[in-house]
Scaffold this motif. Structure first.
Motif, short mmCIF file in Angstrom:
data_model
loop_
_atom_site.label_atom_id
_atom_site.label_comp_id
_atom_site.label_asym_id
_atom_site.label_seq_id
_atom_site.Cartn_x
_atom_site.Cartn_y
_atom_site.Cartn_z
N ARG A 77 1.05 -1.11 -0.11
CA ARG A 77 -0.21 -0.03 0.00
C ARG A 77 1.52 1.29 -0.24
N GLN A 78 1.92 1.26 0.77
CA GLN A 78 2.92 2.16 0.68
C GLN A 78 3.15 2.66 -0.84
N LEU A 79 3.97 1.31 -1.71
CA LEU A 79 4.78 1.08 -2.67
C LEU A 79 3.86 2.16 -3.99
N MET A 80 2.39 1.36 -3.76
CA MET A 80 1.93 2.11 -4.52
C MET A 80 0.82 3.82 -3.81
N THR A 81 0.75 3.96 -2.98
CA THR A 81 1.09 5.30 -2.78
C THR A 81 1.75 6.49 -3.61
N ALA A 82 3.47 5.68 -3.88
CA ALA A 82 4.43 6.31 -4.00
C ALA A 82 4.01 5.93 -5.40
N ALA A 83 3.39 5.02 -6.25
CA ALA A 83 3.93 5.23 -7.62
C ALA A 83 2.58 5.94 -7.74
N LEU A 84 1.31 6.36 -7.26
CA LEU A 84 0.39 7.01 -7.88
C LEU A 84 0.61 8.30 -7.79
N THR A 85 1.79 9.22 -6.48
CA THR A 85 2.09 10.24 -6.30
C THR A 85 2.96 11.13 -7.10
N THR A 86 2.47 12.04 -8.02
CA THR A 86 3.44 12.99 -8.73
C THR A 86 4.63 13.75 -7.85
N ASN A 87 5.89 13.47 -8.19
CA ASN A 87 6.75 14.41 -7.35
C ASN A 87 7.01 15.50 -7.83
N VAL A 88 6.60 16.38 -8.09
CA VAL A 88 6.70 17.65 -8.89
C VAL A 88 7.64 18.81 -8.22
N THR A 89 8.77 19.41 -8.55
CA THR A 89 9.36 19.63 -7.48
C THR A 89 10.67 21.14 -8.01
N ARG A 90 11.13 21.80 -7.22
CA ARG A 90 12.26 22.20 -8.12
C ARG A 90 12.70 23.55 -6.57
N PHE A 91 13.60 23.92 -7.14
CA PHE A 91 14.29 24.88 -6.28
C PHE A 91 13.37 26.60 -6.62
N TYR A 92 12.74 27.13 -5.58
CA TYR A 92 12.33 28.42 -5.55
C TYR A 92 11.32 28.19 -7.03
N ARG A 93 10.42 27.20 -7.07
CA ARG A 93 9.27 27.15 -7.67
C ARG A 93 8.35 27.77 -7.31
N GLU A 94 7.56 28.58 -7.92
CA GLU A 94 6.49 29.23 -7.67
C GLU A 94 7.58 30.58 -6.72
N PRO A 95 8.34 31.61 -7.90
CA PRO A 95 9.38 31.99 -6.79
C PRO A 95 8.48 33.62 -6.30
N HIS A 96 7.30 33.84 -6.66
CA HIS A 96 6.67 34.84 -5.58
C HIS A 96 6.30 34.33 -4.14
N HIS A 97 6.40 32.95 -4.18
CA HIS A 97 5.20 32.47 -2.88
C HIS A 97 6.66 32.72 -2.23
N PHE A 98 8.18 32.47 -1.82
CA PHE A 98 9.54 32.99 -1.50
C PHE A 98 9.81 34.35 -1.28
N ASP A 99 9.23 35.13 -2.20
CA ASP A 99 9.08 36.89 -2.18
C ASP A 99 8.29 37.57 -1.40
#
Length: 205
Positions: A77-99
């Motif tokens: 179940r844990q592996l299934m959850t990991a497989a179905l989760t989309t890990n979209v990330t990057r440094f300073y994603r949505e820069p205005h949030h960090f501003d």
């Protein structure tokens, strides 16, 4: 393609994924992780989980549903959850949030921390750590002594593999490029083969 019971598959492929199988998987995912899947995600479920069926030597999604229902299916179940989760990330994603964090939020929090107060920030769905480290860089930009004060960042994710990567804190120079170069070169330490690892001040946050 149809199942042995005659139900049509929602997706053409090696395995039959019936509407009942899909609903079962969607219900399990929602119960386990609070993630909702509409029927429009059938192709995604098939493509991500067909790999698990092959690894496990299963012949159908019906068998997979039986596995995740049982006591022996806890890890799956844990592996299934990991497989179905989309890990979209990057440094300073949505820069205005960090501003906003730097200009609007941190001046008040910095004053609290310098007065001996407690400051806690939370990065939910942190993936492999790039977003919480972006938060940490922003905090240190405003409050360079943050690691010596009662300032901490909680980073959580449903995928323990992503959390482990974030804890390690090692990234390529290419991954770090969206971050202000003067900041990441100050707070990340050079590692091997063009990699950089989060330094002590970042990890103490």
């Amino acid at each position: 393609m149809t199942s042995a019971a005659g139900a049509p598959s929602m997706v053409e492929g090696e395995f039959v994924l019936t509407p009942e199988d899909f609903r079962h998987i969607a219900h399990t995912l929602h119960s386990y992780a609070g993630i909702a899947l509409g029927e429009g995600k059938a192709a995604l479920v098939y493509s991500r989980l067909a790999k698990r069926l092959r690894v496990l030597g299963l012949r159908s999604f019906r068998e997979y549903c039986q596995l995740i229902d049982g006591v022996e299916g806890v890890d799956e179940r844990q592996l299934m959850t990991a497989a179905l989760t989309t890990n979209v990330t990057r440094f300073y994603r949505e820069p205005h949030h960090f501003d906003h964090l730097r200009d609007q939020v941190m001046p008040r929090l910095a004053a609290r921390a310098r007065a001996g107060g407690r400051v806690r920030l939370w990065s939910a769905a942190c993936s492999n750590g790039q977003e919480p480290y972006s938060m940490a860089l922003t905090v240190l930009q405003t409050l360079p002594e943050a690691a010596d004060l009662d300032v901490r960042i909680l980073a959580t994710d449903i995928d323990p593999n992503m959390v482990a990567q974030g804890h390690d804190g090692t990234y390529s120079e290419e991954a770090l490029e969206p971050a202000p170069v003067t900041l990441w070169r100050k707070y990340f330490d050079r590692a091997d083969r063009g990699q950089w690892t989060a330094g002590a001040q970042l990890k103490r946050l």
